[in-house]
Design an enzyme around this catalytic site. Structure first.
Site, PDB file in Angstrom:
ATOM      1  N   GLU A  74       5.174  -9.921  15.039  1.00 25.57           N
ATOM      2  CA  GLU A  74       4.663 -10.413  16.330  1.00 25.57           C
ATOM      3  C   GLU A  74       5.208 -11.824  16.595  1.00 25.57           C
ATOM      4  O   GLU A  74       5.662 -12.133  17.678  1.00 25.57           O
ATOM      5  CB  GLU A  74       3.141 -10.417  16.288  1.00 25.57           C
ATOM      6  N   ARG A 121       0.819  -1.220   0.000  1.00 28.09           N
ATOM      7  CA  ARG A 121       0.000   0.000   0.000  1.00 28.09           C
ATOM      8  C   ARG A 121       0.847   1.262   0.000  1.00 28.09           C
ATOM      9  O   ARG A 121       0.360   2.332  -0.377  1.00 28.09           O
ATOM     10  CB  ARG A 121      -1.011  -0.039   1.152  1.00 28.09           C
TER      11      ARG A 121
HETATM   12  P1  AMP Z   1       4.398  -2.219  11.358  1.00 27.81           P
HETATM   13  O1  AMP Z   1       3.855  -2.956  12.531  1.00 27.81           O
HETATM   14  O2  AMP Z   1       4.485  -0.720  11.613  1.00 27.81           O
HETATM   15  O3  AMP Z   1       5.712  -2.780  10.889  1.00 27.81           O
HETATM   16  O4  AMP Z   1       3.330  -2.405  10.206  1.00 27.81           O
HETATM   17  C1  AMP Z   1       3.400  -3.466   9.322  1.00 27.81           C
HETATM   18  C2  AMP Z   1       2.703  -3.178   7.995  1.00 27.81           C
HETATM   19  O5  AMP Z   1       1.350  -3.532   8.132  1.00 27.81           O
HETATM   20  C3  AMP Z   1       2.765  -1.748   7.508  1.00 27.81           C
HETATM   21  O6  AMP Z   1       2.966  -1.770   6.108  1.00 27.81           O
HETATM   22  C4  AMP Z   1       1.392  -1.190   7.845  1.00 27.81           C
HETATM   23  O7  AMP Z   1       0.959  -0.327   6.824  1.00 27.81           O
HETATM   24  C5  AMP Z   1       0.499  -2.419   7.919  1.00 27.81           C
HETATM   25  N1  AMP Z   1      -0.450  -2.371   9.021  1.00 27.81           N
HETATM   26  C6  AMP Z   1      -0.201  -2.690  10.309  1.00 27.81           C
HETATM   27  N2  AMP Z   1      -1.298  -2.570  11.065  1.00 27.81           N
HETATM   28  C7  AMP Z   1      -2.281  -2.147  10.211  1.00 27.81           C
HETATM   29  C8  AMP Z   1      -3.683  -1.816  10.398  1.00 27.81           C
HETATM   30  N3  AMP Z   1      -4.274  -1.886  11.595  1.00 27.81           N
HETATM   31  N4  AMP Z   1      -4.373  -1.408   9.313  1.00 27.81           N
HETATM   32  C9  AMP Z   1      -3.784  -1.335   8.102  1.00 27.81           C
HETATM   33  N5  AMP Z   1      -2.492  -1.625   7.873  1.00 27.81           N
HETATM   34  C10 AMP Z   1      -1.741  -2.026   8.916  1.00 27.81           C
END
Ligand code: AMP
Length: 176
Positions: free
Chosen positions: A100, A63
């Site tokens: 996670e 995205r």
């Molecule tokens: P991160 O935990 O910051 O490494 O996020 C991992 C990826 O998943 C990133 O590309 C975020 O855009 C996506 N992501 C994580 N949580 C969400 C959520 N609640 N809604 C949409 N995208 C998410």
């Protein structure tokens, strides 16, 4: 700018239990589908970086490609895709980050960023910050100067910003 943020907030669709139970997914496709909101989302993301001399926007799969490419166009910069392992055809540099459960790897073409590049890292959502931090590592490894980060949505309760270099501009348009 406040009105823009309110309009964008109203347009984000919260999808419960996607992709796994307990996760509330922030779906930005209603923003992408609306010409006016799409335009204003790009402006809001770019706002603090208009005069920053950005030469490359790094967008993170998948995205991060959509608004990232528009952001690059808006700022007169090039666009660099960072992808999941094994997707890019040419020689790559890679960075590992924690999920996670377990680890994941993202990659960038080895010649995508030059040492004199001024880099902006973009993704749609910052959650735990691991993905953005890995993107930062790739850009730094290539010798680029990372100027900042631009995210449309920050999930503040996950404190993802703590994983990023706080001497840089960490810009988030919406905070939840
Ligand atoms: P991160 O935990 O910051 O490494 O996020 C991992 C990826 O998943 C990133 O590309 C975020 O855009 C996506 N992501 C994580 N949580 C969400 C959520 N609640 N809604 C949409 N995208 C998410």
């Amino acid at each position: 700018m406040d009105q823009i943020v309110r309009d964008l907030e109203r347009a984000v669709r919260n999808v419960p239990d996607f992709p796994t139970p307990g996760i509330q997914f922030k779906d930005i496709t209603p923003i992408l589908a609306d010409p006016n909101l799409l335009n204003r989302a790009v402006e809001a993301l770019a706002h603090p970086f208009e005069q920053a001399g950005i030469t490359k926007v790094v967008g993170i799969e998948a995205r991060g490609f959509i608004l990232g490419a528009m952001l690059a166009h808006h700022l007169g910069a090039g666009f660099v895709p960072v992808r999941k392992k094994g997707k890019l055809p040419y020689e790559t540099v890679s960075s590992e980050y924690e999920l996670e459960y377990g680890v994941d790897v993202i990659e960038m073409h080895v010649d995508a960023i030059a040492p004199n590049d001024r880099v902006l890292i973009h993704d749609d959502v910052i959650a735990t910050g691991g993905t953005a931090a890995a993107g930062y590592d790739l850009a730094r490894h290539a010798g680029g100067e990372v100027v900042g980060f631009a995210f449309l949505i920050e999930l503040t309760f996950l404190e993802g910003r703590a994983k990023l270099d706080d001497s840089l501009m960490i810009h988030t348009v919406m905070q939840v």
